[in-house]
Scaffold this active site. Structure first.
Site, PDB file in Angstrom:
ATOM      1  N   ARG A 112     -16.202  31.096  28.540  1.00 52.14           N
ATOM      2  CA  ARG A 112     -15.154  30.106  28.835  1.00 52.14           C
ATOM      3  C   ARG A 112     -13.960  30.281  27.899  1.00 52.14           C
ATOM      4  O   ARG A 112     -12.807  30.118  28.314  1.00 52.14           O
ATOM      5  CB  ARG A 112     -15.725  28.682  28.729  1.00 52.14           C
ATOM      6  CG  ARG A 112     -14.731  27.627  29.215  1.00 52.14           C
ATOM      7  CD  ARG A 112     -15.348  26.255  29.307  1.00 52.14           C
ATOM      8  NE  ARG A 112     -15.736  25.728  27.997  1.00 52.14           N
ATOM      9  CZ  ARG A 112     -16.387  24.591  27.809  1.00 52.14           C
ATOM     10  NH1 ARG A 112     -16.734  23.850  28.847  1.00 52.14           N
ATOM     11  NH2 ARG A 112     -16.703  24.182  26.601  1.00 52.14           N
TER      12      ARG A 112
ATOM     13  N   LYS B 236      -9.384  25.096  28.022  1.00 52.11           N
ATOM     14  CA  LYS B 236      -9.713  24.332  26.804  1.00 52.11           C
ATOM     15  C   LYS B 236      -8.725  24.776  25.732  1.00 52.11           C
ATOM     16  O   LYS B 236      -9.021  25.637  24.896  1.00 52.11           O
ATOM     17  CB  LYS B 236     -11.175  24.592  26.409  1.00 52.11           C
ATOM     18  CG  LYS B 236     -11.728  23.535  25.478  1.00 52.11           C
ATOM     19  CD  LYS B 236     -13.233  23.538  25.490  1.00 52.11           C
ATOM     20  CE  LYS B 236     -13.816  22.721  24.356  1.00 52.11           C
ATOM     21  NZ  LYS B 236     -13.531  21.293  24.400  1.00 52.11           N
TER      22      LYS B 236
ATOM     23  N   GLU C 262     -12.628  12.850  34.368  1.00 51.73           N
ATOM     24  CA  GLU C 262     -13.633  13.001  33.301  1.00 51.73           C
ATOM     25  C   GLU C 262     -13.293  12.001  32.217  1.00 51.73           C
ATOM     26  O   GLU C 262     -12.402  11.186  32.377  1.00 51.73           O
ATOM     27  CB  GLU C 262     -13.622  14.436  32.766  1.00 51.73           C
ATOM     28  CG  GLU C 262     -12.270  14.885  32.219  1.00 51.73           C
ATOM     29  CD  GLU C 262     -12.252  16.344  31.749  1.00 51.73           C
ATOM     30  OE1 GLU C 262     -13.310  16.885  31.424  1.00 51.73           O
ATOM     31  OE2 GLU C 262     -11.150  16.922  31.697  1.00 51.73           O
TER      32      GLU C 262
END
Ligand code: PMP
Length: 287
Positions: free
Chosen positions: A52, A152, A185
């Site tokens: 990721r 991220k 989220e």
């Protein structure tokens, strides 16, 4: 003894681990990161986190100056170097590197790779047993066409603004909606609902981080024979759910018993949540 920080291939005592004030990670939040847990001395889902990290970096056109294999070795080396400290978490950061006081990354060189092993505890043990009370933030999650929540990145202001809202209101966590008003989220965790024994969680295209814990929980639930639906959800779905819980590497699996002053289910962590908490715990403890 101070922590040993891995910085550009070297382990240095915390006080000596420094980067430039011209680093675009500091000046612009221009960089990417990962947060991972250590269980029984081993980093949980290290490969997935590194994958990721590489995807986040690719999305911002940042070339990480090492290979995934060497990065994994560096993470393990950092954990080993701090094994006598009270550590349970690893933060892996790659910044754009030092440049000049302009936006363009063209003049930056040498992305900085920083690995910190430290201790994290987001919520008290009581919250894991009794559940969290959370509220919906008025700050919506970043529009995916502006800055994809799939990245991220070091720019976490969107999440921090929502966090400020809930903390000022006296709540530890906030539910964030997307630009369509759907559930996305929480500020640092993914969200799940349980209704009639089946699990519901927003799909990735609702604008959320593809949580590694989220993926593990989906697998564990399916292995236990439960249906898992990745479908758009609204606050209505949250309010009428039987159970709600959050997932994240740092948070693990934490039950939610109230959202926006409304009791979810019977106001106690539900059976499905508790079973998944246990299954997750058992998995993390597997050698
Ligand atoms: N969403 C956001 C915004 C996060 O920052 C995180 C990680 N803290 C998560 C979800 C959970 O992701 P993971 O399970 O991979 O830690």
């Amino acid at each position: 003894m101070s922590l040993q920080i891995h910085i550009n291939g070297k382990l240095l005592p915390q006080e000596e681990a420094k980067i430039s004030v011209y680093d675009h990670g500091l000046l612009y939040g221009d960089g990417v990161f990962e947060g991972m847990r250590i269980y029984a001395g081993k980093v949980f889902k290290l490969e997935e986190h590194i994958e990721r990290l590489w995807e986040s970096a690719e999305a911002i056109c940042l070339d990480i100056p090492t290979t995934p294999e060497n990065m994994a070795a560096a993470v393990n080396e950092t954990v080993a170097a701090n094994k006598d400290q009270d550590i349970n978490y690893v933060r892996l950061v790659v910044t754009r590197g030092a440049g000049y006081l302009g936006l363009s990354p063209d003049k930056t060189s040498h992305p900085q790779v920083i690995i910190i092993a430290d201790h994290i505890e987001l919520y008290s043990q009581e919250k894991y047993k009794k559940g969290l009370e959370i509220i919906t933030a008025s700050t919506i999650r970043n529009h995916p066409a502006a800055l994809s929540p799939r990245i991220k990145s070091l720019n976490y202001l969107n999440n921090i603004l929502a966090k400020i809202e809930c903390v000022r209101a006296g709540y530890p966590e906030a539910l964030m909606l997307n630009h369509k008003g759907e559930v996305a989220e929480c500020t640092g965790d993914n969200v799940f609902l349980v209704k009639q024994g089946e699990l519901y969680t927003p799909p990735l295209d609702a604008g959320l981080l593809a949580g590694i814990t989220r993926a593990v929980i989906i697998d564990l639930a399916r292995q236990a024979g439960r249906q898992v639906h990745e479908v758009p959800l609204t606050r209505h779905d949250v309010y009428v759910a039987d159970e709600c819980f959050l997932t994240g590497s740092a948070a693990e699996v934490v039950p939610v018993v109230k959202v926006d002053y409304r009791t979810i289910g019977d106001g106690k962590p539900g059976n499905v949540t508790v079973a998944l908490q246990k299954a997750y715990h058992d998995l993390t403890m597997k050698p």
